[in-house]
Design a protein around this motif. Sequence first.
Motif, short mmCIF file in Angstrom:
data_model
loop_
_atom_site.label_atom_id
_atom_site.label_comp_id
_atom_site.label_asym_id
_atom_site.label_seq_id
_atom_site.Cartn_x
_atom_site.Cartn_y
_atom_site.Cartn_z
N GLU A 158 -117.24 -17.44 -52.03
CA GLU A 158 -116.99 -17.51 -50.43
C GLU A 158 -117.44 -16.04 -49.86
OE1 GLU A 158 -113.17 -20.78 -50.05
OE2 GLU A 158 -112.70 -18.43 -49.74
N MET A 168 -116.85 -13.20 -47.99
CA MET A 168 -115.82 -12.28 -47.73
C MET A 168 -115.98 -11.07 -46.80
SD MET A 168 -114.38 -11.92 -51.51
CE MET A 168 -116.03 -11.48 -52.42
N ASP A 169 -114.74 -10.65 -46.23
CA ASP A 169 -115.11 -9.40 -45.36
C ASP A 169 -114.95 -8.23 -46.27
OD1 ASP A 169 -111.36 -9.13 -44.47
OD2 ASP A 169 -112.37 -10.47 -45.99
N TRP A 209 -118.81 -9.90 -40.94
CA TRP A 209 -117.89 -11.13 -41.33
C TRP A 209 -116.99 -11.67 -40.17
CZ3 TRP A 209 -112.34 -12.70 -41.63
CH2 TRP A 209 -112.27 -13.57 -42.56
N VAL A 239 -117.43 -18.61 -42.94
CA VAL A 239 -116.86 -18.74 -44.35
C VAL A 239 -117.27 -20.43 -44.65
CG1 VAL A 239 -115.06 -19.14 -46.11
CG2 VAL A 239 -115.67 -17.01 -44.43
N SER A 276 -111.76 -16.22 -52.46
CA SER A 276 -110.73 -15.00 -52.04
C SER A 276 -110.23 -15.38 -50.75
CB SER A 276 -111.68 -14.00 -51.84
OG SER A 276 -111.13 -12.99 -51.06
N VAL A 277 -111.17 -15.95 -49.58
CA VAL A 277 -110.58 -16.44 -48.43
C VAL A 277 -109.77 -17.67 -48.31
CG1 VAL A 277 -111.27 -16.80 -45.97
CG2 VAL A 277 -112.63 -15.26 -47.59
N PRO A 315 -106.54 -17.44 -51.81
CA PRO A 315 -106.52 -16.23 -52.53
C PRO A 315 -105.85 -16.38 -53.63
CG PRO A 315 -105.50 -16.15 -50.58
CD PRO A 315 -106.07 -17.64 -50.61
N SER A 328 -106.14 -10.33 -49.94
CA SER A 328 -106.63 -11.71 -49.60
C SER A 328 -105.37 -12.72 -49.00
CB SER A 328 -107.25 -12.25 -50.75
OG SER A 328 -108.37 -11.48 -50.78
#
Length: 360
Positions: free
Chosen positions: A208, A210-211, A218, A223, A273-274, A277, A336
């Motif tokens: 995904e 991610m920031d 981002w 996403v 991760s988003v 998490p 996350s």
Amino acid sequence: MTRVPPLDRLGRPLGVLRLSLTARCNLACPYCLPDGVDPPGLLSSRQRLAVIEAAVALGAGSLRLTGGEPLLHGGLEELIAAAGPLRQRGLREIALTSNGVLLSAERARALRAAGLDRITLSLDGTTGASVGRMAGAGGADPGERARRGEVLLAKVLAAIEHARAAGFDPGRGALKLNAVIQRGANDDQLLPLAALARERGLELRLIEFMDVGNRNGWRPQAVLSAAEMVERIGRRWPLEPLGRGAHGTASRWCYRDGGGAGSGSGHLAVVASVSAPFCGDCNRLRVTADGIAYTCLFAAPGSGLDLRPWLQPEPDPGGLREALAGRWRQRHDRYSEERQERQPQTFHRPAHAEMAYLGG
Ligand code: SF4
């Protein structure tokens, strides 16, 4: 003297050392945007080995060598070979994450001979245009970008076969393919990437967007969640969920049809991760190319522990181990999860150390 492997403040052990060998990279992927230069004061191979020894003594069974692009580092094979004897002291595997562009047949054989167990390569598209776009190649001219992308695509596809020929067997999980998926940038490549991985018998690990860092622009709307990715692929090739292994970053599925022609993995994985998490059992320590230890991919710039006082002029194994153990015991990172707990509209993106510096 630390004898019992330390647990952090959330009861998590130190299980993986991600060691960056350089912040430089030969690509400029827009979701990462590396500095392109190394920080001053890079560690020597001897100092890096001391860091690996300390992490293994504290419980790390897995070493992942990263960057920037680790194949840019000339001492890679030497370091892998030097870490080999640590298998007697608990090191179970040595892995490498690379964009594959520099992985020649000769280099793949040399890495294997040095003792490397697993390689994960990266490919974010299956066309010159998409690969060029996601590698930040060729500047603003779409034609030039597509041409450069074609060259990069050919190199990575060749790297997959060089790695396979050198003995990195996808069927044993020793060769995998990462792909970062960003809505509106390359989500049209989801099915073509899955098809390519099936044809070549590779486990595709979708990541995904991610920031990470501070530069990739981002937004939550960009996403494509794991659920959406699996739903799209599953409509074409039905999937069976396998879940996420302990301390793992990826949730995995297997293809009901076994995964297509290539005699390989038959699996699909997603690093969510988003949307899902996995901080609860995160056991990863990151050490940068200049010797700074970070306990989270989303750590604030400058928040790491500088290990050089225990590495210069000569490595101090005991002092280094205690310093790392002390930092680990203080750890309570769960970025996350915190991001997910906050509503997108109230989410304030804090400053992060850059991903290419941290080693992904
Ligand atoms: S956000 Fe930090 S704590 Fe959570 S899984 Fe990633 S690296 Fe680990």
